[in-house]
Design a protein around this motif. Sequence first.
Motif, PDB file in Angstrom:
ATOM      1  N   ARG A 190      62.643  86.228 -22.029  1.00  0.00           N
ATOM      2  CA  ARG A 190      63.568  85.400 -21.255  1.00  0.00           C
ATOM      3  C   ARG A 190      64.586  84.775 -22.198  1.00  0.00           C
ATOM      4  O   ARG A 190      64.260  84.460 -23.352  1.00  0.00           O
ATOM      5  CB  ARG A 190      62.807  84.275 -20.523  1.00  0.00           C
ATOM      6  N   PRO A 191      65.822  84.553 -21.721  1.00  0.00           N
ATOM      7  CA  PRO A 191      66.835  83.905 -22.567  1.00  0.00           C
ATOM      8  C   PRO A 191      66.631  82.394 -22.589  1.00  0.00           C
ATOM      9  O   PRO A 191      67.058  81.681 -21.677  1.00  0.00           O
ATOM     10  CB  PRO A 191      68.157  84.294 -21.890  1.00  0.00           C
ATOM     11  N   LEU A 192      65.997  81.903 -23.630  1.00  0.00           N
ATOM     12  CA  LEU A 192      65.699  80.483 -23.766  1.00  0.00           C
ATOM     13  C   LEU A 192      66.347  79.936 -25.027  1.00  0.00           C
ATOM     14  O   LEU A 192      66.495  80.643 -26.025  1.00  0.00           O
ATOM     15  CB  LEU A 192      64.186  80.238 -23.835  1.00  0.00           C
ATOM     16  N   VAL A 193      66.711  78.663 -24.981  1.00  0.00           N
ATOM     17  CA  VAL A 193      67.194  77.945 -26.161  1.00  0.00           C
ATOM     18  C   VAL A 193      66.401  76.646 -26.238  1.00  0.00           C
ATOM     19  O   VAL A 193      66.463  75.817 -25.327  1.00  0.00           O
ATOM     20  CB  VAL A 193      68.708  77.657 -26.080  1.00  0.00           C
ATOM     21  N   ARG A 194      65.635  76.509 -27.292  1.00  0.00           N
ATOM     22  CA  ARG A 194      64.750  75.355 -27.475  1.00  0.00           C
ATOM     23  C   ARG A 194      63.809  75.170 -26.284  1.00  0.00           C
ATOM     24  O   ARG A 194      63.544  74.070 -25.838  1.00  0.00           O
ATOM     25  CB  ARG A 194      65.565  74.070 -27.698  1.00  0.00           C
ATOM     26  N   GLY A 195      63.345  76.290 -25.750  1.00  0.00           N
ATOM     27  CA  GLY A 195      62.380  76.249 -24.667  1.00  0.00           C
ATOM     28  C   GLY A 195      62.951  76.075 -23.293  1.00  0.00           C
ATOM     29  O   GLY A 195      62.213  76.082 -22.294  1.00  0.00           O
ATOM     30  N   HIS A 196      64.248  75.922 -23.180  1.00  0.00           N
ATOM     31  CA  HIS A 196      64.899  75.729 -21.885  1.00  0.00           C
ATOM     32  C   HIS A 196      65.718  76.968 -21.513  1.00  0.00           C
ATOM     33  O   HIS A 196      66.321  77.606 -22.381  1.00  0.00           O
ATOM     34  CB  HIS A 196      65.807  74.500 -21.906  1.00  0.00           C
ATOM     35  N   ALA A 197      65.734  77.293 -20.221  1.00  0.00           N
ATOM     36  CA  ALA A 197      66.476  78.465 -19.755  1.00  0.00           C
ATOM     37  C   ALA A 197      67.962  78.298 -20.049  1.00  0.00           C
ATOM     38  O   ALA A 197      68.538  77.224 -19.827  1.00  0.00           O
ATOM     39  CB  ALA A 197      66.252  78.667 -18.262  1.00  0.00           C
ATOM     40  N   ALA A 198      68.558  79.349 -20.569  1.00  0.00           N
ATOM     41  CA  ALA A 198      69.991  79.333 -20.887  1.00  0.00           C
ATOM     42  C   ALA A 198      70.726  80.217 -19.882  1.00  0.00           C
ATOM     43  O   ALA A 198      70.514  81.426 -19.850  1.00  0.00           O
ATOM     44  CB  ALA A 198      70.217  79.832 -22.307  1.00  0.00           C
ATOM     45  N   ASP A 199      71.564  79.610 -19.067  1.00  0.00           N
ATOM     46  CA  ASP A 199      72.356  80.373 -18.098  1.00  0.00           C
ATOM     47  C   ASP A 199      73.578  80.934 -18.817  1.00  0.00           C
ATOM     48  O   ASP A 199      74.703  80.452 -18.669  1.00  0.00           O
ATOM     49  CB  ASP A 199      72.774  79.478 -16.930  1.00  0.00           C
ATOM     50  N   PHE A 200      73.337  81.965 -19.593  1.00  0.00           N
ATOM     51  CA  PHE A 200      74.382  82.544 -20.442  1.00  0.00           C
ATOM     52  C   PHE A 200      74.600  83.984 -20.003  1.00  0.00           C
ATOM     53  O   PHE A 200      73.693  84.823 -20.136  1.00  0.00           O
ATOM     54  CB  PHE A 200      73.946  82.472 -21.909  1.00  0.00           C
ATOM     55  N   PRO A 201      75.777  84.319 -19.456  1.00  0.00           N
ATOM     56  CA  PRO A 201      75.966  85.661 -18.877  1.00  0.00           C
ATOM     57  C   PRO A 201      76.243  86.766 -19.887  1.00  0.00           C
ATOM     58  O   PRO A 201      76.038  87.941 -19.577  1.00  0.00           O
ATOM     59  CB  PRO A 201      77.176  85.462 -17.958  1.00  0.00           C
ATOM     60  N   ALA A 202      76.724  86.442 -21.099  1.00  0.00           N
ATOM     61  CA  ALA A 202      77.086  87.462 -22.081  1.00  0.00           C
ATOM     62  C   ALA A 202      75.894  87.749 -22.980  1.00  0.00           C
ATOM     63  O   ALA A 202      75.815  87.276 -24.113  1.00  0.00           O
ATOM     64  CB  ALA A 202      78.296  87.007 -22.899  1.00  0.00           C
ATOM     65  N   LEU A 203      74.958  88.548 -22.495  1.00  0.00           N
ATOM     66  CA  LEU A 203      73.674  88.737 -23.163  1.00  0.00           C
ATOM     67  C   LEU A 203      73.539  90.074 -23.881  1.00  0.00           C
ATOM     68  O   LEU A 203      72.439  90.404 -24.342  1.00  0.00           O
ATOM     69  CB  LEU A 203      72.532  88.610 -22.143  1.00  0.00           C
ATOM     70  N   LEU A 204      74.597  90.844 -24.005  1.00  0.00           N
ATOM     71  CA  LEU A 204      74.453  92.166 -24.614  1.00  0.00           C
ATOM     72  C   LEU A 204      73.976  92.061 -26.066  1.00  0.00           C
ATOM     73  O   LEU A 204      73.030  92.754 -26.462  1.00  0.00           O
ATOM     74  CB  LEU A 204      75.779  92.928 -24.551  1.00  0.00           C
ATOM     75  N   GLN A 205      74.607  91.209 -26.847  1.00  0.00           N
ATOM     76  CA  GLN A 205      74.205  91.085 -28.249  1.00  0.00           C
ATOM     77  C   GLN A 205      72.752  90.615 -28.402  1.00  0.00           C
ATOM     78  O   GLN A 205      71.984  91.234 -29.155  1.00  0.00           O
ATOM     79  CB  GLN A 205      75.164  90.138 -28.990  1.00  0.00           C
ATOM     80  N   PRO A 206      72.318  89.581 -27.695  1.00  0.00           N
ATOM     81  CA  PRO A 206      70.903  89.196 -27.809  1.00  0.00           C
ATOM     82  C   PRO A 206      69.934  90.287 -27.357  1.00  0.00           C
ATOM     83  O   PRO A 206      68.871  90.473 -27.972  1.00  0.00           O
ATOM     84  CB  PRO A 206      70.806  87.958 -26.906  1.00  0.00           C
TER      85      PRO A 206
END
Length: 348
Positions: free
Chosen positions: A69-85
């Motif tokens: 899951r896309p998390l930052v410091r344990g919290h969900a990150a609503d970040f749409p540009a996820l290709l690189q990650p």
Amino acid sequence: MEVAARPTLTLPAAAIERSGLSAARLLAGIVGLSFAVRVALAWLRSTPVYFGDEYLYSSLGRSLAEHGRPLVRGHAADFPALLQPLLTAPLWLVDDVGVAYHLVQTFGALAISLAAVPVYWLARRLDLSAGVALALAVLALALPDLVYASWVVAEPFAYPLALAAVAALARPTRGAQLAFVALAALAAFARIQFVVLPACFLGAVVIAGLRERRVRAALREQLLPFALFAVPVAVALALGPSRVLAFYGGVVHVHLDPLALVGRSGRNLLVLLYDSGFVLVPGALLGLGLALARPRSRGELAFAAMTALLAVALLVEAGLFGAVEQAQERYLFYILPLAAIGFALYAA
């Protein structure tokens, strides 16, 4: 005039023939050399320098690898540009964080070096010689902005994808249409600024139709990509643009100050002119103008229309959403290889 210019443009191709090396091998060598140099430079640095973005992308990549899951410091990150990650997530599974960081840098160096391929392919599709196309490929990898190759950011992936999307338009076939849709979607998934690509594509089709006095026929020929692009647009309208854009939802409510936009765009345009070295600009503008006014092929017309509209769109985006206090070169350097191709068309 065209006949007189032709020998000048074919001299590099003749040199390639005498060397006994094919253009494909030379292109592979250009990509390989760029990759090796950028990896060596990247590995000299073992910590981030572009804090904020590098922290965000590395956190998302590690979270996807460890938790799915896309998390930052344990919290969900609503970040749409996820290709690189998504692409770099497996590399973060390496136990040693320092080694994983260098592996991500290496992947970015490879991705950004591949930008030479669509530039070369596009130049050849526009009937430029192999030597000129190789020179343009070298220029695309020699830009100072390719320092992003050693940073954990989206540019190493967005740069080749955006150029490949424009290159796909040089071939008016059903396969090229599907390729453009896929590449435009991936470019936007890498950097959300490229959501403008479908709009630029529509504008380019209209310009080509007006130039050929067959707007309706031109639009009908592109029904497939229009239908494919309409699906996410319909979903975005149904859910609400702010919800779909998530992290970037604030752009829907951006305050538009025309005078401030003109001022910022002028500053960004000046930076773009400096980046191009100024000397290329008059020829590039003349080349794009001639390709619009007297195109030698439909591919040349499509390229010129798409490049002009994309340049305007990126300038507007940089003026609207970039930081007020500084120029936004990060938004704009994608235009430089396309401008160089415009210069080569003028020289031809």
